[in-house]
Design a protein around this motif. Structure first.
Motif, mmCIF file in Angstrom:
data_model
loop_
_atom_site.group_PDB
_atom_site.id
_atom_site.type_symbol
_atom_site.label_atom_id
_atom_site.label_comp_id
_atom_site.label_asym_id
_atom_site.label_seq_id
_atom_site.Cartn_x
_atom_site.Cartn_y
_atom_site.Cartn_z
ATOM 1 N N MET A 110 0.842 -1.197 0.000
ATOM 2 C CA MET A 110 0.000 0.000 0.000
ATOM 3 C C MET A 110 0.888 1.262 0.000
ATOM 4 N N GLU A 111 1.952 1.158 0.809
ATOM 5 C CA GLU A 111 2.895 2.274 0.919
ATOM 6 C C GLU A 111 3.629 2.473 -0.421
ATOM 7 N N LEU A 112 3.985 1.361 -1.060
ATOM 8 C CA LEU A 112 4.691 1.465 -2.346
ATOM 9 C C LEU A 112 3.814 2.152 -3.391
ATOM 10 N N ILE A 113 2.536 1.818 -3.385
ATOM 11 C CA ILE A 113 1.633 2.426 -4.360
ATOM 12 C C ILE A 113 1.460 3.924 -4.073
ATOM 13 N N TRP A 137 -1.372 -8.153 -6.718
ATOM 14 C CA TRP A 137 -1.045 -7.756 -5.344
ATOM 15 C C TRP A 137 -0.283 -8.893 -4.675
ATOM 16 N N PRO A 138 0.778 -8.580 -3.961
ATOM 17 C CA PRO A 138 1.551 -9.669 -3.372
ATOM 18 C C PRO A 138 0.802 -10.335 -2.219
ATOM 19 N N ILE A 139 0.844 -11.653 -2.203
ATOM 20 C CA ILE A 139 0.327 -12.375 -1.049
ATOM 21 C C ILE A 139 1.549 -12.694 -0.199
ATOM 22 N N GLY A 140 1.844 -11.787 0.709
ATOM 23 C CA GLY A 140 3.046 -11.895 1.539
ATOM 24 C C GLY A 140 4.297 -11.516 0.768
ATOM 25 N N SER A 141 5.420 -11.567 1.468
ATOM 26 C CA SER A 141 6.713 -11.363 0.816
ATOM 27 C C SER A 141 7.768 -12.074 1.652
ATOM 28 N N GLY A 142 8.947 -12.218 1.065
ATOM 29 C CA GLY A 142 10.028 -12.899 1.791
ATOM 30 C C GLY A 142 9.630 -14.328 2.136
ATOM 31 N N LEU A 153 -10.232 -3.552 -1.163
ATOM 32 C CA LEU A 153 -10.290 -2.149 -0.770
ATOM 33 C C LEU A 153 -9.876 -1.252 -1.940
ATOM 34 N N ILE A 154 -8.811 -1.656 -2.613
ATOM 35 C CA ILE A 154 -8.312 -0.864 -3.743
ATOM 36 C C ILE A 154 -9.311 -0.880 -4.904
#
Ligand code: GDP
Length: 525
Positions: A152-155, A171-176, A232-233
């Protein structure tokens, strides 16, 4: 007048550059894209550019060590019925005005961002050039296999820092460690990161965006979070707007990892659906040039010097704007109306033999040049006189005082400077008070190449005194008073004789503005 064969070829072309900050993953994603095109590079060919220091003894050495070779400057491949040209925009110390000018020769740009770092300075600079051109920009948020920032912050960073709307295609489902996959609203599917069945990485979604099949993922809180964000988006975010994308006001955003080749194909496929085919280029003499026209036209956006140290060869990179290039064709160089035969040419073509075609709009050809060409030159075949709009000048940020080491050799010094400046290798300023020559560049490499070429091609050894970075601001000549020059700025003339100040830093510029509130200061790009 259009020509069917040309039209069909032009329709297939997609020409773009990848813009990013060093280490965001441009090289890695480029290699992946080439693989999709069936082009297997020896490991590290694109990569070789990473090495650091070089001997100044030989320009070829600079080329080799830094890997700025012609072959990696333009990469062409075929994929999904399209012919793709990727134009390299070097970063690191290789950053130069050429990097900016390359963006004048593309029809769209791919912006690669390290999802852990967000938008970094070099991306911002390159983005601004793309924005000025109003070309479509597609964003790939990379390194999802590592812990990333809140998407969300990146967008919202896109909007806050760059002033462009972001439209997440997935949209990423998690990361790392907890990366599960991508929630792909564009393709209505979930793309699994580590699918149990490698041949079947997709889970379909229904009209409402819910998993069609019963899957344990539905109960996973990481998935639920991603879906909630996406919902939401979809409800409150920017609507998808093709017109805005076309004008570079909205950027489709894709997530993934170039290193593990996750989400890259999804990106490429969607990108090719929306990326524009070669567009029209404006002319200064009001001639309309359509990419499908029979008449061959093109402009030179980059000149690469001395590929071969035994000859003084340079390669002029031409963006084809219309017509069909044929080896040996006769063209006119608009600037001096000189007639030239284009026989010694490098075509940056896909290396699949059955696909050999002549270059059309969107393609790049490299002309061996013995000094005929300058940056921004137009060439054309046939009778119609065409002059493409001048390439913009960019505001340099680094400066050097330059003089001839041997005062007896002023003549070759002046000749060299004049030619290299004309060619667009560096920018030249002259101090109002002392008459000193000051060179301006956007990257350090430009100075190194300048120094080397002065010595090598003009036999003129130069003394360079670094002045560091400065803020260049042009001033309306009518408002100029030489008393405005102070210890915190240097008053100089540019190549057109226009006055500008080189301020020590932004404080010095602010101080000036407070002292002379009515004086207008402008920057180039
Ligand atoms: P460039 O400077 O933008 O061309 O960046 P590179 O492609 O050379 O990548 C810089 C570093 O990041 C290299 O060590 C890559 O292996 C690494 N890298 C690139 N993409 C990814 C990715 O998706 N995930 C991870 N973990 N590392 C990546």
């Amino acid at each position: 007048m259009g020509n069917k064969k040309i039209e069909q070829s032009v329709d297939k072309r997609r020409t773009f550059a990848i813009i990013s900050h060093p280490d965001a993953g441009k090289t890695t994603i480029t290699e992946q894209l080439l693989l999709f095109g069936g082009i297997v590079r020896e490991a590290g060919t694109v990569k070789a550019k990473k090495s650091g220091n070089f001997a100044k003894s030989d320009w070829m050495e600079i080329e080799k060590k830094r890997g700025i070779s012609v072959t990696s400057s333009v990469m062409q491949f075929d994929y999904a019925g399209k012919r793709i040209n990727i134009l390299d925009t070097p970063g690191h110390q290789d950053f130069s005005e050429d990097t900016y000018r390359t963006l004048m020769a593309v029809d769209s740009a791919v912006m690669v961002i390290d999802a852990a770092k967000g938008i970094e300075p070099q991306t911002k600079k390159l983005f601004q050039i793309c924005k000025m051109r109003g070309i479509p920009i597609f964003t790939f948020m990379n390194k999802l296999d590592r812990d990333s920032r809140d998407p969300m912050e990146l967008i919202s960073q896109l909007e806050d820092v760059l002033g462009i709307e972001g439209y997440p295609m997935n949209w990423p489902i998690g990361s790392g460690k907890i990366l599960r996959g991508l929630y792909d609203r564009y393709n209505k599917r979930v793309e699994l990161y580590r699918p149990e069945d490698e041949n079947n990485p997709y889970l379909p979604l229904d009209e409402d965006g819910n998993l069609l099949e019963d899957n344990k993922l539905a109960d996973d809180s990481v998935y639920q979070d991603a879906k909630e964000s996406m919902d939401l988006i979809t409800e409150a975010g920017n609507p998808f707007d093709e017109e805005k994308i076309k004008n570079g006001e909205q950027t489709p955003v894709f997530f993934g990892s170039a290193l593990v080749n996750f989400g890259v194909k999804t990106f490429l496929d969607a990108y090719l659906n929306f990326a524009p085919k070669p567009g029209e280029h404006e002319t200064e003499n009001d001639v309309e040039v359509e990419p499908e026209d029979e008449q061959f036209t093109g402009f030179i956006f980059k000149i690469q010097a001395n590929m071969n140290p035994k000859h003084r060869d340079r390669i002029a990179f031409v963006r084809v704007c219309s017509g069909m290039f044929e080896r040996g064709m006769d063209v006119t160089l608009e600037r001096n109306q000189k007639k030239l035969r284009l026989s010694n040419v490098t075509e940056f073509m896909a290396n699949t033999r059955e696909n050999v075609e002549n270059a059309v709009a969107g393609d790049i050809i490299g002309l061996y040049d013995t000094g005929n060409f300058q940056i921004g030159d137009t060439i054309y075949s046939d009778k119609r006189d065409v002059k493409f709009t001048k390439l913009p000048q960019f505001t340099p940020e680094l400066f050097m005082k330059v003089s001839a080491k041997n005062v007896m050799k002023q003549k070759s010094f002046h000749k060299g400077i004049q030619q290299l400046v004309q060619e667009g290798a560096v920018q030249l300023y002259t101090s109002y008070t002392t008459g000193d020559y000051i060179l301006g560049a956007v990257g350090q490499l430009q100075f190194e190449v300048f120094q080397f070429r002065m010595q090598n091609e003009y036999n003129s050894e130069v003394v360079m005194e670094p002045m560091g970075s400065k803020t260049a601001r042009w001033i309306n000549p009518d408002q100029l008073d030489e008393k405005m020059s102070s210890s915190r700025n240097i008053l100089v003339k540019d190549g057109h004789g226009d006055p500008l100040f080189l301020f020590e830093n932004s404080f010095a510029e602010r101080w000036f503005k407070e002292k002379y509130p009515d004086v207008e200061l402008t920057s180039k790009l």
